[in-house]
Every structure is written in structure tokens, then in C-alpha cells.
Write an enzyme that holds these catalytic residues in place. Structure first.
Site, PDB file in Angstrom:
ATOM      1  N   ARG A 153      -8.844   9.429  14.995  1.00  0.00           N
ATOM      2  CA  ARG A 153      -7.885   9.887  13.779  1.00  0.00           C
ATOM      3  C   ARG A 153      -8.893  11.357  12.806  1.00  0.00           C
ATOM      4  NH1 ARG A 153      -7.866   8.681   7.868  1.00  0.00           N
ATOM      5  NH2 ARG A 153      -9.438   7.127   8.693  1.00  0.00           N
ATOM      6  N   HIS A 190     -13.658   0.762  10.314  1.00  0.00           N
ATOM      7  CA  HIS A 190     -12.984   1.697   9.087  1.00  0.00           C
ATOM      8  C   HIS A 190     -11.683   1.664   9.424  1.00  0.00           C
ATOM      9  CE1 HIS A 190     -12.546   4.506   5.816  1.00  0.00           C
ATOM     10  NE2 HIS A 190     -12.036   5.341   6.685  1.00  0.00           N
ATOM     11  N   HIS A 237     -16.569   4.233  10.783  1.00  0.00           N
ATOM     12  CA  HIS A 237     -16.806   5.330   9.615  1.00  0.00           C
ATOM     13  C   HIS A 237     -18.276   5.551   9.613  1.00  0.00           C
ATOM     14  CE1 HIS A 237     -17.155   7.818   6.159  1.00  0.00           C
ATOM     15  NE2 HIS A 237     -15.862   8.034   6.084  1.00  0.00           N
ATOM     16  N   GLU A 251     -13.759  17.770   5.173  1.00  0.00           N
ATOM     17  CA  GLU A 251     -14.238  16.629   5.891  1.00  0.00           C
ATOM     18  C   GLU A 251     -14.606  16.931   7.373  1.00  0.00           C
ATOM     19  OE1 GLU A 251     -12.379  12.737   4.440  1.00  0.00           O
ATOM     20  OE2 GLU A 251     -11.347  14.085   3.120  1.00  0.00           O
ATOM     21  N   ARG A 297     -15.512  12.319  13.349  1.00  0.00           N
ATOM     22  CA  ARG A 297     -15.836  11.178  12.939  1.00  0.00           C
ATOM     23  C   ARG A 297     -16.636  10.169  14.199  1.00  0.00           C
ATOM     24  NH1 ARG A 297     -12.142   8.417   8.818  1.00  0.00           N
ATOM     25  NH2 ARG A 297     -12.651  10.085   7.461  1.00  0.00           N
ATOM     26  N   GLN A 326     -10.953   7.301  -0.382  1.00  0.00           N
ATOM     27  CA  GLN A 326     -11.742   8.168  -1.210  1.00  0.00           C
ATOM     28  C   GLN A 326     -11.471   9.750  -0.854  1.00  0.00           C
ATOM     29  OE1 GLN A 326     -15.852   7.414  -0.717  1.00  0.00           O
ATOM     30  NE2 GLN A 326     -15.723   4.992  -1.574  1.00  0.00           N
ATOM     31  N   GLU A 335      -0.989   2.236   8.486  1.00  0.00           N
ATOM     32  CA  GLU A 335      -2.034   1.999   9.509  1.00  0.00           C
ATOM     33  C   GLU A 335      -1.966   0.899  10.455  1.00  0.00           C
ATOM     34  OE1 GLU A 335      -5.960   1.299   7.535  1.00  0.00           O
ATOM     35  OE2 GLU A 335      -6.955   1.076   9.033  1.00  0.00           O
ATOM     36  N   GLY A 357       1.027  -1.160  -0.062  1.00  0.00           N
ATOM     37  CA  GLY A 357      -0.062   0.057   0.142  1.00  0.00           C
ATOM     38  C   GLY A 357       0.902   1.329  -0.149  1.00  0.00           C
ATOM     39  N   SER A 363      -4.436   9.737   7.411  1.00  0.00           N
ATOM     40  CA  SER A 363      -3.968   8.485   7.496  1.00  0.00           C
ATOM     41  C   SER A 363      -2.966   8.463   6.219  1.00  0.00           C
ATOM     42  CB  SER A 363      -4.744   7.329   7.348  1.00  0.00           C
ATOM     43  OG  SER A 363      -4.278   6.169   7.233  1.00  0.00           O
TER      44      SER A 363
HETATM   45  P1  FAD Z   1      -2.649  -0.727   3.223  1.00  0.00           P
HETATM   46  O1  FAD Z   1      -2.851   0.150   2.169  1.00  0.00           O
HETATM   47  O2  FAD Z   1      -3.987  -1.567   3.549  1.00  0.00           O
HETATM   48  O3  FAD Z   1      -1.746  -1.794   2.775  1.00  0.00           O
HETATM   49  C1  FAD Z   1      -1.337  -3.080   3.300  1.00  0.00           C
HETATM   50  C2  FAD Z   1      -0.600  -4.065   2.465  1.00  0.00           C
HETATM   51  O4  FAD Z   1      -0.104  -5.414   3.370  1.00  0.00           O
HETATM   52  C3  FAD Z   1      -1.778  -4.760   1.518  1.00  0.00           C
HETATM   53  O5  FAD Z   1      -0.874  -4.590   0.290  1.00  0.00           O
HETATM   54  C4  FAD Z   1      -1.688  -5.920   1.921  1.00  0.00           C
HETATM   55  O6  FAD Z   1      -1.973  -7.099   1.016  1.00  0.00           O
HETATM   56  C5  FAD Z   1      -0.443  -6.320   2.611  1.00  0.00           C
HETATM   57  N1  FAD Z   1      -0.532  -7.433   3.523  1.00  0.00           N
HETATM   58  C6  FAD Z   1      -1.219  -7.464   4.609  1.00  0.00           C
HETATM   59  N2  FAD Z   1      -0.622  -8.416   5.467  1.00  0.00           N
HETATM   60  C7  FAD Z   1       0.109  -9.145   4.834  1.00  0.00           C
HETATM   61  C8  FAD Z   1       0.896 -10.373   5.072  1.00  0.00           C
HETATM   62  N3  FAD Z   1       0.534 -11.250   6.091  1.00  0.00           N
HETATM   63  N4  FAD Z   1       1.755 -10.686   4.021  1.00  0.00           N
HETATM   64  C9  FAD Z   1       1.992 -10.000   2.824  1.00  0.00           C
HETATM   65  N5  FAD Z   1       1.359  -8.688   2.578  1.00  0.00           N
HETATM   66  C10 FAD Z   1       0.269  -8.441   3.533  1.00  0.00           C
HETATM   67  N6  FAD Z   1      -7.193   7.623   4.475  1.00  0.00           N
HETATM   68  C11 FAD Z   1      -7.060   8.835   4.224  1.00  0.00           C
HETATM   69  O7  FAD Z   1      -6.203   9.670   4.759  1.00  0.00           O
HETATM   70  N7  FAD Z   1      -7.765   9.392   3.298  1.00  0.00           N
HETATM   71  C12 FAD Z   1      -8.858   8.806   2.712  1.00  0.00           C
HETATM   72  O8  FAD Z   1      -9.491   9.756   1.840  1.00  0.00           O
HETATM   73  C13 FAD Z   1      -9.190   7.518   3.163  1.00  0.00           C
HETATM   74  N8  FAD Z   1     -10.210   6.889   2.766  1.00  0.00           N
HETATM   75  C14 FAD Z   1     -10.300   5.603   2.933  1.00  0.00           C
HETATM   76  C15 FAD Z   1     -11.474   4.843   2.382  1.00  0.00           C
HETATM   77  C16 FAD Z   1     -11.580   3.556   2.552  1.00  0.00           C
HETATM   78  C17 FAD Z   1     -12.718   2.742   1.838  1.00  0.00           C
HETATM   79  C18 FAD Z   1     -10.591   2.720   3.473  1.00  0.00           C
HETATM   80  C19 FAD Z   1     -10.808   1.369   3.568  1.00  0.00           C
HETATM   81  C20 FAD Z   1      -9.612   3.663   4.178  1.00  0.00           C
HETATM   82  C21 FAD Z   1      -9.384   4.964   3.818  1.00  0.00           C
HETATM   83  N9  FAD Z   1      -8.637   5.533   4.423  1.00  0.00           N
HETATM   84  C22 FAD Z   1      -8.269   6.962   4.072  1.00  0.00           C
HETATM   85  C23 FAD Z   1      -7.565   5.070   5.182  1.00  0.00           C
HETATM   86  C24 FAD Z   1      -6.455   4.777   4.292  1.00  0.00           C
HETATM   87  O9  FAD Z   1      -6.441   4.445   3.007  1.00  0.00           O
HETATM   88  C25 FAD Z   1      -5.465   3.671   4.985  1.00  0.00           C
HETATM   89  O10 FAD Z   1      -5.149   3.918   6.356  1.00  0.00           O
HETATM   90  C26 FAD Z   1      -4.050   3.573   4.293  1.00  0.00           C
HETATM   91  O11 FAD Z   1      -4.182   3.519   2.841  1.00  0.00           O
HETATM   92  C27 FAD Z   1      -3.284   2.292   4.730  1.00  0.00           C
HETATM   93  O12 FAD Z   1      -2.213   2.269   4.054  1.00  0.00           O
HETATM   94  P2  FAD Z   1      -1.183   1.131   4.186  1.00  0.00           P
HETATM   95  O13 FAD Z   1      -0.029   1.174   3.322  1.00  0.00           O
HETATM   96  O14 FAD Z   1      -0.787   1.210   5.862  1.00  0.00           O
HETATM   97  O15 FAD Z   1      -1.804  -0.113   4.249  1.00  0.00           O
HETATM   98  C1  SIN Z   2     -13.710   9.172   3.473  1.00  0.00           C
HETATM   99  O1  SIN Z   2     -13.492   9.725   2.294  1.00  0.00           O
HETATM  100  O2  SIN Z   2     -14.586   9.503   4.064  1.00  0.00           O
HETATM  101  C2  SIN Z   2     -12.688   8.495   4.244  1.00  0.00           C
HETATM  102  C3  SIN Z   2     -11.476   9.412   4.716  1.00  0.00           C
HETATM  103  C4  SIN Z   2     -10.793   8.963   5.812  1.00  0.00           C
HETATM  104  O3  SIN Z   2     -10.781   7.533   6.158  1.00  0.00           O
HETATM  105  O4  SIN Z   2      -9.794   9.569   6.094  1.00  0.00           O
END
Ligand code: FAD
Ligand code: SIN
Length: 520
Positions: free
Chosen positions: A384, A349, A241, A116, A288, A48, A373, A12, A389
């Protein structure tokens, strides 16, 4: 066994940002990214609203963003961390732009900023209502250009390799040497040995059946770190959420972005009353935690299954321009936003807590870093602020990169035993895994939801213990599968959420326990 300079678990925003930065800096060093599904599958891809960054110097300021973050965090943020993250934001956003991410601009060619809940100003940089998709696309495209990054999709990290596994280690201080990884296609388990390991494994939404998160969000990194004895904190602060699309049949998971409320949408109960006005002066744009708790209270009082988001008074041409994906998704569900209210309900969420890290992204285990995250940095406190994030992941990926550039690296030569699966057999009985997963999700939803009580939490402990015993027995005797590991990880995460909930004696932000109210 594979050897890498850097092992990154997760693709991610956190994992890819770090990988791109370190690979650009050291073309001779090898970065291996393991990721358990397709390479783009992540919470990131579904984001989003956007990224909260101060860019409108006329109306906004770092001071205001810091203040909003601290208010949302309800007194539990680390102020130094908040200031650092907010001030770093603009520079980190520039890097994303440099790697090719596109964000919406207005007629004057400056960022078209969204608003937001909890934000006092328009400051959310976005790409329509699919910001995360665009960020993930740009980061993957850049990663593919760098020959020293190998991304291994469908590779599941099972456990970290630490002193516990390695022979002849004198040091008391825990160290990480890499991870055991399952090739999900061949079933082979092998070791990836690395000088530095980064957990960027994302959130835990699936611990609750009803979540905005995709199926990968099973808290694997947090569970691995916990089993390796890393410090884990603030797990009681699960963020719900307020507005996931309600579906009569099945679990709703599609998010209706908070930016829709920022655009002017109203929350109404089935009688049409704009109930948020009774709960907070900021109404629909309260933070939130407050909006989710208010909806929960409305639903408990009325016995209804959902409330509504009313967009019918909004400029529909603009709405479609800003939220094309949400508009289309609603139409797919026979909801015409121009005239129908959208049925919505809160869903799990985001996790504000996780693996404890310092400002350099270091965990309590040497050579183990964590970002995104799965971490608890101190930025979010008890709740948060929306769109903080993605920002946090960008800033901490940079901090870890900076730390690793400064500190020399040395591959340790300890002997790491291969994964031992002697005496295990392939379980064909997936019913046990499915049944226990559903049981776990039901108990988390019913006993460890938006509003908790000590009695419910103690019930949850009892039920969880039964599930734990059954699954541990299966784990000891079965060949490893992804679903078995994920269930085991979700049990660990649930145990942490419940345990740390019971330790919290004061309601703060997203944590609300009826027994704490009585004490006040
Ligand atoms: P992730 O993007 O979840 O990536 C985790 C990765 O780890 C994935 O590739 C997964 O496959 C991998 N993984 C997990 N476990 C393992 C394992 N055991 N072995 C190998 N790989 C593994 N935040 C904002 O700031 N703004 C927004 O607008 C927003 N909107 C959101 C809308 C939605 C619907 C959601 C669900 C979340 C939203 N968030 C938003 C929160 C934000 O998207 C996440 O907190 C952030 O993207 C997390 O990034 P990350 O790289 O830490 O984890
Ligand atoms: C959203 O677009 O409502 C999600 C934003 C967030 O989780 O920060």
C-alpha cells in the site's frame, strides 16, 4: 434478537462513514453499529500521516497519484480500482470537511500538504500528526446527531449468520442475515438480524506481537468471513512500517510517522551511516516495503536491534508544529528529538489483502459488504502507498452506500436459531489463552516476518496446527469470551497469511521469500 436495516461491525472510518451516509439518507431506517471496545477505539484513531488526496492542481495530478499507487503496488494493483479511488478522493474529503473534520491549512488558507514514502508530490492532507483522531472525533460527533444510528460499544461480533445456520434454505448461493453478538459486559449472546451487514472490522496487526496497531486489531472480520466461506485474498501482503519507536523493554508500538521522513529526517545505522542511499535512489522516501526490507537487512548484518531516525538537522520550530504528538511521546521516553536520534525498528502495520470485494464493496456472500482495512479491493496490490488506506475506506463506504440506495431492500423472514452454548462451561483458565496467544505471535514474528522462507513457513504451519487443536478444543467446551474468540480469529488469520504466502512463487512488493530469490 435485535432487528436492523443495516448492521455495521466496527466504528472506525469505514463503519462510521457508511453509517452516517445511509442514516442521513434514510432517517426511517435503523443502523446498528457494534464495536468491541470503546466506540472510538480503532486503527483509525491512531492514524498519523493523513489522507492522500490530489488537491494541489498546480503541481499534482490524478495521473501522478495513480502512477505512485501503481508503482508501490508492484504490478499487482487493479488499475481500474486505483483510478476510481484516486479520482473520487477529493469529493470524499469534502464530505469529511462537511461533517466537521479539520485539516491543517497553510498561510494562504490551502491544505498544508505532507509527503510520505512513494509519493512523488506533496499530497497528504493531515491534522498535525493526529489525523485519525480528528477524523474519528468528527465522524462520531456526526453519528451521535443521527437518532437512527445506535452504537453499541463493548459488543463483540462472534460469527456471521448465513445459510449454514438457517433452516429450510433452498438457495445454493450464500446469504448473510446478520451476526451473533456478545454483550461483553453482561456475557449475553444475541442475534442481530439485518437486511445488509457491513464488515468494517479493521486490520490484523496483533497477529504479530510487535505492531503499531491497537489491541482491537485481531482480524475478527476476516476470520468470520473466512469461516462463512467468503473469498479471502492477498493475505501474504502484510505491510511492515519501517519506523516504530524501539523500546528496550517490551514491545514497541508507537509509530513515528513516515511524514517525519517526508519532512526530511534521515535513517542512520548505529555508526551514523545513511544506509538507505545504498538501497534506493529515493533513499528514506522509497516505498515502505523497500525501506522495511532494507532496515531488516541492515539489522541482520549488524546484529543490532534497531536503527535510528535522525531529525537533529531539521527546523525544530516547524517540527514541533507539525509533529507535536511525536515530539512529546519521544520526550516521555527521554528522547529529545532536537539532539537525540530516535531508535526505530519495523513493526507490523497494515494488511493489504483481506475479504475480496468488488467496486461496490460486495463480498462473495449476498447481503454481506465489507469496507476498510479488512478488505482486498485491488487498490494496494503488493504494497500500500502511504495514506491510501483512509482514502480507500472513504471511497468504498460511499460506493456501498450508493449501491444500497439503488437496490431496494427487503427483510428476509427466515428463521434464525438462537446461539447454542449447550454443554459449555465458563473457563477460568486464562493461562491457556494467554500462552497460546504469545506462542502464535512469536511464531508469526520469527517465521512469517519481513523476510520469509519455505522452510520457516512450513515450520509455522506445524506449530500453528498444535495451537489450533488446543484452542478449538477449548472453544468447543467453553463459554464464549472475547479473548478466546480473538485468539481463534488470529489463528484463522495466521493460517491464511501462511497458506497464501506458500502459494506465492514470486516476490512482489511487501512479500519477500528467500526461496523465490534463488529461483530468479
Ligand atoms: P478500524 O479503524 O481499525 O476500525 C475497526 C473497528 O472494528 C473498531 O471499532 C474495532 O473495535 C471494531 N471491531 C473489530 N472486530 C470487531 C468485532 N469482532 N466485533 C465488534 N467490533 C469489532 N492510514 C492512512 O491512510 N493514513 C495514515 O496516516 C495512517 N496512519 C496510521 C497509523 C497507525 C498507528 C496505524 C495503526 C494505522 C495507520 N493507517 C493510516 C492505517 C489506517 O489507520 C487504517 O487502515 C484505517 O483506519 C482502518 O479503518 P477501518 O475503519 O477499516 O478499521
Ligand atoms: C504514517 O503516518 O507513517 C502512517 C501512514 C500510513 O500508514 O498510511
Amino acid at each position: 434478537m435485535i432487528t436492523a436495516d443495516y448492521l455495521v461491525i466496527g466504528s472506525g472510518i469505514a463503519g462510521l462513514t457508511f453509517s452516517v451516509k445511509i442514516a442521513e439518507k434514510y432517517p426511517e431506517r435503523k443502523v446498528v453499529v457494534v464495536t468491541k471496545a470503546n466506540e472510538d477505539e480503532s486503527n483509525t484513531k491512531y492514524a498519523q500521516g493523513g489522507v492522500a488526496v490530489v488537491s494541489d492542481k498546480e503541481n499534482d495530478s490524478f495521473k501522478k497519484h495513480i502512477k505512485d499507487t501503481l508503482i508501490a503496488g508492484d504490478g499487482l494493483c487493479n488499475e481500474e480500482v486505483v483510478e476510481m479511488v484516486v479520482k473520487e478522493g477529493p469529493k470524499r474529503l469534502q464530505e469529511l470537511l462537511h461533517w466537521g473534520a479539520n485539516f491543517d491549512l497553510d498561510d494562504k488558507g490551502v491544505f498544508d500538504l505532507g509527503k510520505e514514502g512513494g509519493h512523488s508530490e506533496y499530497r497528504v492532507v493531515h491534522h498535525k500528526d493526529i489525523t485519525g483522531y480528528e477524523i474519528e472525533r468528527a465522524l462520531l460527533a456526526r453519528a451521535h446527531q443521527l437518532p437512527n444510528i445506535s452504537i453499541l460499544p463493548h459488543h463483540f461480533a462472534i460469527d456471521l449468520v448465513t445459510n449454514h445456520h438457517v433452516k429450510n434454505i433452498q438457495s445454493e448461493q450464500l446469504q448473510c442475515y446478520g451476526a451473533y453478538v456478545l454483550d461483553q459486559k453482561s456475557g449475553e449472546i444475541f442475534t442481530i438480524r439485518a437486511n445488509s451487514t457491513l464488515l468494517a472490522s479493521g486490520g490484523v496487526g496483533c497477529v504479530y506481537g510487535h505492531t503499531t496497531n491497537p489491541k482491537i486489531a485481531t482480524g475478527d472480520g476476516i476470520a468470520m468471513a473466512y469461516r462463512a466461506k467468503a473469498k479471502i485474498r492477498d493475505m501474504e501482503f502484510v505491510q511492515f512500517h519501517p519506523t516504530a519507536l524501539y523500546e528496550e523493554k517490551g514491545e514497541s508500538s508507537f509509530l513515528i510517522s513516515e511524514a517525519v521522513r517526508g519532512f526530511g529526517a534521515y535513517l542512520r545505522n548505529k555508526d551514523g551511516v545513511r544506509f538507505m542511499l545504498d538501497y534506493d535512489v529515493r533513499a528514506e522516501l522509497a516505498s515502505r516495503d523497500i525501506v522495511s526490507q532494507s532496515i531488516d537487512s541492515e539489522l541482520k548484518e549488524s546484529g543490532d536491534s534497531h536503527v535510528y531516525l535522525d531529525c537533529t538537522h531539521l527546523d525544530m520550530d516547524e517540527f514541533k508544529k507539525h509533529f507535536p504528538n511525536i515530539y512529546k511521546k519521544c520526550l516521555d521516553h527521554h528522547i529529545n528529538v532536537e539532539r537525540d536520534w530516535i531508535p526505530v525498528v519495523p513493526a507490523s502495520h497494515y494488511l493489504c489483502g483481506g475479504i475480496e470485494v468488488n467496486k461496490k464493496g460486495q463480498t462473495s456472500i449476498d447481503n454481506l459488504f465489507a469496507c476498510g482495512e479488512c478488505t482486498r479491493t485491488g487498490l494496494h496490490g503488493a504494497n500500500r502507498l502511504a495514506s491510501n488506506s483512509l482514502l480507500e475506506a472513504l471511497v468504498y463506504a460511499h460506493n456501498i452506500y450508493k449501491y444500497l440506495c439503488k437496490h431496494g431492500y427487503e427483510m428476509s423472514d427466515v428463521e434464525i436459531p438462537d446461539w447454542n452454548d449447550e454443554g459449555t462451561t465458563l473457563t477460568k483458565d486464562n493461562v491457556v489463552i494467554r500462552h497460546n496467544t504469545q506462542q502464535l505471535q512469536a511464531l508469526m514474528r520469527d517465521y512469517v516476518g519481513i523476510v520469509r522462507s519455505n522452510e520457516r513457513l512450513h515450520r509455522a504451519v506445524k506449530h500453528l496446527d498444535l495451537i489450533y487443536d488446543e484452542v478449538e478444543e477449548l472453544y468447543r467446551t467453553s463459554k464464549i469470551t472475547t479473548s478466546l474468540c480473538e485468539l481463534r480469529n488470529m489463528i484463522n488469520v495466521a493460517h491464511l497469511i501462511i497458506g497464501q504466502s506458500l502459494e506465492r512463487t514470486e516476490n512482489k512488493g511487501g512479500y519477500y521469500n528467500l526461496d523465490n530469490v534463488k529461483k530468479m
